[in-house]
Design a protein around this motif. Sequence first.
Motif, mmCIF file in Angstrom:
data_model
loop_
_atom_site.group_PDB
_atom_site.id
_atom_site.type_symbol
_atom_site.label_atom_id
_atom_site.label_comp_id
_atom_site.label_asym_id
_atom_site.label_seq_id
_atom_site.Cartn_x
_atom_site.Cartn_y
_atom_site.Cartn_z
ATOM 1 N N UNK A 1 12.457 -60.404 40.281
ATOM 2 C CA UNK A 1 13.019 -59.654 41.379
ATOM 3 C C UNK A 1 13.890 -60.533 42.250
ATOM 4 N N UNK A 2 13.992 -60.177 43.510
ATOM 5 C CA UNK A 2 14.957 -60.790 44.421
ATOM 6 C C UNK A 2 14.352 -62.048 45.050
ATOM 7 N N UNK A 3 13.536 -61.852 46.052
ATOM 8 C CA UNK A 3 12.748 -62.906 46.682
ATOM 9 C C UNK A 3 11.536 -62.229 47.303
ATOM 10 N N UNK A 4 10.455 -62.952 47.521
ATOM 11 C CA UNK A 4 9.221 -62.308 48.010
ATOM 12 C C UNK A 4 9.396 -61.674 49.390
ATOM 13 N N UNK B 1 15.188 -51.236 40.748
ATOM 14 C CA UNK B 1 14.127 -51.892 41.507
ATOM 15 C C UNK B 1 13.010 -50.897 41.814
ATOM 16 N N UNK B 2 11.748 -51.330 41.705
ATOM 17 C CA UNK B 2 10.634 -50.426 42.017
ATOM 18 C C UNK B 2 10.733 -49.778 43.389
ATOM 19 N N UNK B 3 11.161 -50.525 44.382
ATOM 20 C CA UNK B 3 11.261 -49.935 45.729
ATOM 21 C C UNK B 3 12.317 -48.833 45.753
ATOM 22 N N UNK C 1 6.640 -50.876 46.292
ATOM 23 C CA UNK C 1 6.962 -51.565 45.039
ATOM 24 C C UNK C 1 5.696 -51.857 44.250
ATOM 25 N N UNK C 2 4.656 -52.276 44.944
ATOM 26 C CA UNK C 2 3.378 -52.561 44.295
ATOM 27 C C UNK C 2 2.830 -51.317 43.608
ATOM 28 N N UNK D 1 14.307 -59.904 32.261
ATOM 29 C CA UNK D 1 14.502 -58.606 32.900
ATOM 30 C C UNK D 1 14.752 -58.808 34.383
ATOM 31 N N UNK D 2 15.799 -58.164 34.878
ATOM 32 C CA UNK D 2 16.059 -58.128 36.316
ATOM 33 C C UNK D 2 15.433 -56.878 36.902
ATOM 34 N N UNK D 3 14.645 -57.042 37.939
ATOM 35 C CA UNK D 3 14.088 -55.916 38.684
ATOM 36 C C UNK D 3 15.038 -55.613 39.833
#
Length: 228
Positions: free
Chosen positions: A59-62, A199-201, A98-99, A171-173
């Motif tokens: 993903x991007x960053x936490x 992205x999940x979000x 996202x979780x 894989x890019x999220x």
Amino acid sequence: MSTPADRLLHFLTTFHLPQSLPAGVEALSPFREPPVRELLTRFAEKFYADSQPRVALLGINPGRLGMGRTGVAFTDPAALAEHCGIANDLPRGRPETSTQFVYKVVNAMGGPAEFYQHFYVGSLYPLVLLKNGLNYNYYDSPALVKALWPDIQLSLRQQVAELGLRRDVAVSLGKRNGEYFKRLNAELGLFAEIIVLDHPRYLMQYRSRDEAANVAHYVEALGGLIRE
């Protein structure tokens, strides 16, 4: 001999803080805090203890409320306990969207033990970014991209080298994240192919009516990457 779990812990707990960032932006390393490091250690030793080559899902960053509290990418305190079996005393609060999506996918693919045997979930840039105290993404301003680009390159190289990730595919999220991931890969030549997923979000926020189909799409895309 060190395991991928050992190397993941070393990577996250020692990754350096940037020296200069645009005004109002700060980087935090939650992994250096003992409570976060303990949870990350328990997770890594449970799910990343072997040398099985894994596909990177990056993903991007936490964010400060998910990985920033648990040390585990796309995993809030409730998911860490309920899905991963790692008890913790962290406040639950509102579930991270996202979780919620990620663990629907994880459970549809056999649960955490099965899923994490094949996949490593992380971030292109490993540290929490905040602007004026709120979550911020590395690509939210050109100046921040420029300031962090060498560190993002270093982060990606280290994760590939130290965690024994598969080089045939990653894989890019997130689609915008995917643009930068592909640019990085063109410069560094680490992966043969980058697959980009929404992205999940984004899926939870804007396409929640299609949740079952979105989960099924993820399962199909990721399932096709598993080696027998």
